[in-house]
Design an enzyme around this catalytic site. Sequence first.
Site, PDB file in Angstrom:
ATOM      1  N   HIS A  81       0.837  -1.201   0.000  1.00  0.00           N
ATOM      2  CA  HIS A  81       0.000   0.000   0.000  1.00  0.00           C
ATOM      3  C   HIS A  81       0.874   1.253   0.000  1.00  0.00           C
ATOM      4  O   HIS A  81       1.748   1.404   0.861  1.00  0.00           O
ATOM      5  CB  HIS A  81      -0.903   0.019   1.233  1.00  0.00           C
ATOM      6  CG  HIS A  81      -1.999  -1.007   1.187  1.00  0.00           C
ATOM      7  ND1 HIS A  81      -3.252  -0.735   0.713  1.00  0.00           N
ATOM      8  CD2 HIS A  81      -2.011  -2.312   1.564  1.00  0.00           C
ATOM      9  CE1 HIS A  81      -4.009  -1.817   0.799  1.00  0.00           C
ATOM     10  NE2 HIS A  81      -3.270  -2.798   1.306  1.00  0.00           N
TER      11      HIS A  81
ATOM     12  N   ASP B 237       0.109   4.337   0.772  1.00  0.00           N
ATOM     13  CA  ASP B 237      -0.047   5.160   1.974  1.00  0.00           C
ATOM     14  C   ASP B 237       0.400   4.436   3.232  1.00  0.00           C
ATOM     15  O   ASP B 237       0.397   5.016   4.320  1.00  0.00           O
ATOM     16  CB  ASP B 237      -1.494   5.647   2.125  1.00  0.00           C
ATOM     17  CG  ASP B 237      -2.503   4.507   2.188  1.00  0.00           C
ATOM     18  OD1 ASP B 237      -2.142   3.373   1.820  1.00  0.00           O
ATOM     19  OD2 ASP B 237      -3.654   4.752   2.591  1.00  0.00           O
TER      20      ASP B 237
ATOM     21  N   HIS C 154      -9.211  -7.749  -1.463  1.00  0.00           N
ATOM     22  CA  HIS C 154      -8.847  -8.051  -0.084  1.00  0.00           C
ATOM     23  C   HIS C 154      -9.878  -9.031   0.478  1.00  0.00           C
ATOM     24  O   HIS C 154     -11.056  -8.686   0.603  1.00  0.00           O
ATOM     25  CB  HIS C 154      -8.853  -6.777   0.764  1.00  0.00           C
ATOM     26  CG  HIS C 154      -7.590  -5.984   0.703  1.00  0.00           C
ATOM     27  ND1 HIS C 154      -7.215  -5.269  -0.417  1.00  0.00           N
ATOM     28  CD2 HIS C 154      -6.615  -5.778   1.633  1.00  0.00           C
ATOM     29  CE1 HIS C 154      -6.057  -4.659  -0.169  1.00  0.00           C
ATOM     30  NE2 HIS C 154      -5.674  -4.954   1.051  1.00  0.00           N
TER      31      HIS C 154
ATOM     32  N   GLU D  66      -8.590 -12.095   5.183  1.00  0.00           N
ATOM     33  CA  GLU D  66      -7.594 -11.583   6.131  1.00  0.00           C
ATOM     34  C   GLU D  66      -8.161 -11.638   7.544  1.00  0.00           C
ATOM     35  O   GLU D  66      -7.565 -12.213   8.444  1.00  0.00           O
ATOM     36  CB  GLU D  66      -7.216 -10.149   5.784  1.00  0.00           C
ATOM     37  CG  GLU D  66      -6.205  -9.534   6.745  1.00  0.00           C
ATOM     38  CD  GLU D  66      -5.924  -8.077   6.447  1.00  0.00           C
ATOM     39  OE1 GLU D  66      -4.922  -7.565   6.974  1.00  0.00           O
ATOM     40  OE2 GLU D  66      -6.691  -7.442   5.705  1.00  0.00           O
TER      41      GLU D  66
END
Length: 384
Positions: free
Chosen positions: A24, A26, A211, A214
């Site tokens: 990522h 950020d 995603h 997780e």
Amino acid sequence: MTSQPAPPSPEQIRRAPKALLHDHLDGGLRPGTLIDLAHETSYDGLPEGDADKLGALIRQAADSGSLERYLKNFAHTCAVMQTRDALVRVAAECAEDLAADGVVYAEVRYAPEQHLERGLTLDEVVEAVNEGFREGERRAKENGHRIRVGALLTAMRHAARALEIAELANRYRDLGVVGFDIAGAEAGFPPTRHLDAFEYLKRENNHFTIHAGEAFGLPSIWQALQWCGADRLGHGVRIIDDIEVAEDGSVRLGRLASYVRDKRVPLELCPSSNLQTGAAASYAEHPIGLLRKLRFRATVNTDNRLMSGTSMSREFEKLVDAFSYTLDDMEWFTVNAMKSAFIPFGERLAMINEVIKPGYAELKSEWLFRQTAAEPVVSSGFIA
């Protein structure tokens, strides 16, 4: 070529060519850059003004087990990534840092919708990040490193802009953007909320990862694959919940796990991040060990380099320590990642055959030479 029977050294790990699919933007700022940009943008929310101390505080928050403290870190990084110049700088430094760590191919993701607070448009955000990646590639080359960086545009699960971001990803396809992603809290925000975006991408023959698996588990994985048609699973670590290991060591795969393995669905595993979110208690207990043995399409990734205080080399160092992995294992994970990249087949093949395999062959040759040179020469029954 004789395989290396002993684990590689940290120096060999750093030099080894690596491919990264889940990182990522950020979540990977340099602490010093975060401080600089906070000053430039008059952001006064940072808890510390010293780069080393700030980095330590961010890692402590990520390790705390508090989701609120973990997410606060992203509030800091996103707050300073609201101008064109800031986005160019962060993206360029990202490419430089990855290249210096031996990464030769990377797909870095970010959510354009999170960088609009100071008036940038979605297109301007994408163009700034792409410019930064190209600048970082250029600087890396000047320093003797080779890297190619592709962008993944992320839509947030809790928002309602997924189709807009998917269209944006398609608009900048072949211009630096290689695919699409959705991220955010899994529980309560299933990927099926964004079916229009996934149907659009499939009609356009474009690539996307989701995603899934997780924090929420098997239902999230099932929805990502069967309802949405994901090409890859972002994390996917909870597929381990569909695998049973008996006391005698025999293994039984459930139907979802069998499907994932049979279809060679890539798993974007992020060991350090997975420990922080509770997917495993230690590196030695991380599901990647079993998934490697069972030959799932497992890959190694960083997720958030700043928050986890990590790099691709550090991730491999931890796995080498935990599982005594060799350069052969590292090459296996790396080829898996490159096979699963969102660039054209011929370009993936060229990266594997012209960069990755020769890089590992050279490291193995060096190791073999050192071992041979260290062995005593036996002549006529006496050690010469």
